[in-house]
Structure formats: structure tokens, C-alpha cells
Design a protein around this motif. Structure first.
Motif, mmCIF file in Angstrom:
data_model
loop_
_atom_site.group_PDB
_atom_site.id
_atom_site.type_symbol
_atom_site.label_atom_id
_atom_site.label_comp_id
_atom_site.label_asym_id
_atom_site.label_seq_id
_atom_site.Cartn_x
_atom_site.Cartn_y
_atom_site.Cartn_z
ATOM 1 N N LYS A 57 3.299 7.988 -12.919
ATOM 2 C CA LYS A 57 3.136 7.724 -11.483
ATOM 3 C C LYS A 57 4.048 8.613 -10.630
ATOM 4 O O LYS A 57 3.819 8.771 -9.436
ATOM 5 N N TYR A 58 5.087 9.190 -11.238
ATOM 6 C CA TYR A 58 5.997 10.086 -10.517
ATOM 7 C C TYR A 58 5.664 11.565 -10.722
ATOM 8 O O TYR A 58 6.209 12.418 -10.024
ATOM 9 N N ALA A 59 4.807 11.856 -11.673
ATOM 10 C CA ALA A 59 4.587 13.240 -12.106
ATOM 11 C C ALA A 59 4.041 14.147 -11.013
ATOM 12 O O ALA A 59 4.284 15.352 -11.031
ATOM 13 N N PHE A 60 3.316 13.588 -10.061
ATOM 14 C CA PHE A 60 2.691 14.418 -9.039
ATOM 15 C C PHE A 60 3.220 14.124 -7.643
ATOM 16 O O PHE A 60 2.581 14.421 -6.644
ATOM 17 N N VAL A 61 4.413 13.545 -7.581
ATOM 18 C CA VAL A 61 5.118 13.349 -6.314
ATOM 19 C C VAL A 61 6.188 14.439 -6.266
ATOM 20 O O VAL A 61 7.311 14.255 -6.719
ATOM 21 N N PHE A 62 5.784 15.597 -5.766
ATOM 22 C CA PHE A 62 6.674 16.755 -5.710
ATOM 23 C C PHE A 62 7.614 16.614 -4.513
ATOM 24 O O PHE A 62 7.271 15.971 -3.521
ATOM 25 N N GLU A 74 29.894 7.973 4.194
ATOM 26 C CA GLU A 74 28.624 7.400 3.764
ATOM 27 C C GLU A 74 27.585 8.516 3.751
ATOM 28 O O GLU A 74 27.424 9.236 4.740
ATOM 29 N N THR A 75 26.919 8.672 2.607
ATOM 30 C CA THR A 75 25.920 9.724 2.449
ATOM 31 C C THR A 75 24.554 9.088 2.243
ATOM 32 O O THR A 75 24.414 8.154 1.458
ATOM 33 N N THR A 76 23.572 9.607 2.946
ATOM 34 C CA THR A 76 22.187 9.154 2.794
ATOM 35 C C THR A 76 21.388 10.300 2.193
ATOM 36 O O THR A 76 21.322 11.389 2.772
ATOM 37 N N TYR A 77 20.841 10.043 1.000
ATOM 38 C CA TYR A 77 20.004 11.030 0.329
ATOM 39 C C TYR A 77 18.549 10.692 0.616
ATOM 40 O O TYR A 77 18.149 9.530 0.506
ATOM 41 N N SER A 78 17.771 11.689 0.980
ATOM 42 C CA SER A 78 16.356 11.439 1.246
ATOM 43 C C SER A 78 15.507 12.570 0.689
ATOM 44 O O SER A 78 15.938 13.721 0.636
ATOM 45 N N VAL A 79 14.315 12.194 0.258
ATOM 46 C CA VAL A 79 13.348 13.142 -0.264
ATOM 47 C C VAL A 79 12.052 12.947 0.503
ATOM 48 O O VAL A 79 11.559 11.820 0.614
ATOM 49 N N THR A 80 11.512 14.031 1.041
ATOM 50 C CA THR A 80 10.189 13.988 1.657
ATOM 51 C C THR A 80 9.192 14.330 0.559
ATOM 52 O O THR A 80 9.243 15.428 0.002
ATOM 53 N N PRO A 81 8.317 13.376 0.214
ATOM 54 C CA PRO A 81 7.409 13.629 -0.902
ATOM 55 C C PRO A 81 6.194 14.465 -0.504
ATOM 56 O O PRO A 81 5.720 14.392 0.632
ATOM 57 N N ASP A 82 5.726 15.252 -1.441
ATOM 58 C CA ASP A 82 4.461 15.975 -1.338
ATOM 59 C C ASP A 82 3.594 15.424 -2.469
ATOM 60 O O ASP A 82 3.732 15.839 -3.614
ATOM 61 N N VAL A 83 2.750 14.446 -2.153
ATOM 62 C CA VAL A 83 1.948 13.757 -3.165
ATOM 63 C C VAL A 83 0.732 14.613 -3.501
ATOM 64 O O VAL A 83 -0.161 14.787 -2.681
ATOM 65 N N LYS A 84 0.731 15.155 -4.709
ATOM 66 C CA LYS A 84 -0.378 16.004 -5.153
ATOM 67 C C LYS A 84 -1.583 15.168 -5.570
ATOM 68 O O LYS A 84 -2.723 15.587 -5.387
ATOM 69 N N GLU A 85 -1.339 14.006 -6.178
ATOM 70 C CA GLU A 85 -2.404 13.076 -6.557
ATOM 71 C C GLU A 85 -1.786 11.733 -6.859
ATOM 72 O O GLU A 85 -0.581 11.619 -7.067
ATOM 73 N N THR A 120 -1.519 7.317 -6.021
ATOM 74 C CA THR A 120 -1.356 6.439 -4.862
ATOM 75 C C THR A 120 0.101 6.179 -4.507
ATOM 76 O O THR A 120 0.384 5.630 -3.466
ATOM 77 N N SER A 121 1.024 6.575 -5.373
ATOM 78 C CA SER A 121 2.441 6.318 -5.125
ATOM 79 C C SER A 121 3.102 7.509 -4.435
ATOM 80 O O SER A 121 2.815 8.656 -4.753
ATOM 81 N N SER A 122 3.980 7.215 -3.502
ATOM 82 C CA SER A 122 4.799 8.269 -2.901
ATOM 83 C C SER A 122 6.261 8.107 -3.317
ATOM 84 O O SER A 122 7.140 8.750 -2.753
ATOM 85 N N ASP A 123 6.519 7.240 -4.308
ATOM 86 C CA ASP A 123 7.881 7.033 -4.808
ATOM 87 C C ASP A 123 8.320 8.258 -5.595
ATOM 88 O O ASP A 123 7.596 8.750 -6.455
ATOM 89 N N PHE A 124 9.512 8.725 -5.298
ATOM 90 C CA PHE A 124 10.078 9.909 -5.942
ATOM 91 C C PHE A 124 11.151 9.464 -6.924
ATOM 92 O O PHE A 124 12.006 8.643 -6.590
#
Length: 168
Positions: free
Chosen positions: A97-102, A120-131, A133-137
């Protein structure tokens, strides 16, 4: 063929984009097997296990220590070294489910509270969902990160041993 790879510190996956339309061939030490679009590499260097994920609809043709796919006409795939100590193939299936959330973008924003002497550090990832239904990185955290978390989060099963401690 020509490839572009995206990898980052703490990211278990490496993300690949193919340029052109040549088949992708993976050569690996260890034993190769496939299940649909997932290529399993078992018992590689130092006993490590890997999974290589081709897009949905892809198949792998295995010939000894090489496997080839046409990526079902797409231009992306990913690979991950699986954490030890468990059923690697089950983990590979779970992590599909994570394999295509670049990662399209990654950020580390911080604030400093001089009264309390805290950063305090906030880490964030903007996902590029290739395929899918999940956008979880999926990314890994080192002890100084996971020991000081705030907010909501969840950990997947499996850890990696690093020179900086356990990556979760």
C-alpha cells in the motif's frame, strides 16, 4: 534504460522513474520469486530480503538471478529492503500500500521556544500517489525522533538496526 531514483534518509523505499519504454531488469544476489506485481528477493547480501513493486497488472519473468518486467506500460516502480525478524513476504504484501506513494516534496520545519529551551520540528511529506487509494507515506524515525513524538502517529511492524540506533 535510463532511470531516475529518489531516496532519502529514513525512507525504507527507493522510488524509480523509467525514462523511455525499455523493459526493467533486476539482477540480484539471492533467490527470486514473484507474486503478481511483487518481486521477492530472499537471502541477499548478509541475508537481507527485498521486495520490488511493479505497477498493478505487471508480471515478472524470472530467469535465474534476473527478473524482467515491462511495468504494464507505466514508468514507475519501487524497491524496499524488508526489516528482518519476521515473515518477509507477509511484510512485503502489507507494505504494498506504500509502494506507489512517492515523495513529491519533503520538509523539516522547526520552531524554537527560548523560554523552555526546546526545538520542535515538524516533518512533512507531500505524496505523489502513482496508484492505489492510500496517500500514507512510510518513513523511518531514529530514536531521537520516535522517543520525542507528539501528535498522532502509528508504527508498522518491523525495525531496522542502524549505526544511530533502531529505525522504526
Amino acid at each position: 534504460g535510463d532511470m531516475e531514483a529518489t531516496m532519502g534518509q529514513g525512507m525504507p523505499f527507493t522510488y524509480f522513474t523509467r525514462r523511455g519504454d525499455a523493459d526493467v531488469t533486476v539482477s540480484a544476489m539471492g533467490t527470486l520469486s514473484a507474486e503478481g506485481n511483487i518481486l521477492f528477493v530472499s537471502g541477499s547480501y548478509n541475508g537481507a530480503d527485498y521486495a520490488v513493486y511493479a505497477p498493478a497488472g505487471s508480471t515478472w519473468r524470472i530467469n535465474g538471478v534476473t527478473a524482467t518486467t515491462d511495468l504494464a506500460g507505466k514508468d514507475y516502480f519501487s524497491a524496499v529492503m524488508l526489516p528482518g525478524g519476521g515473515d518477509s513476504k507477509a511484510t512485503a504484501r502489507q507494505w504494498s500500500k506504500y509502494a506507489f506513494v512517492f515523495p513529491a516534496d519533503t520538509r523539516a520545519d522547526f520552531s524554537y521556544d527560548s523560554q523552555r529551551g526546546e526545538v520542535e520540528t515538524t516533518y512533512s511529506v507531500t505524496p505523489d500517489v502513482k496508484e492505489g487509494t492510500s496517500s500514507d507515506f512510510l518513513f523511518g524515525l531514529l530514536p531521537h525522533h520516535w522517543g520525542n513524538l507528539k501528535g498522532s502517529y502509528s508504527f508498522e511492524s518491523g525495525t531496522y538496526q542502524t549505526v544511530r540506533g533502531e529505525l522504526r
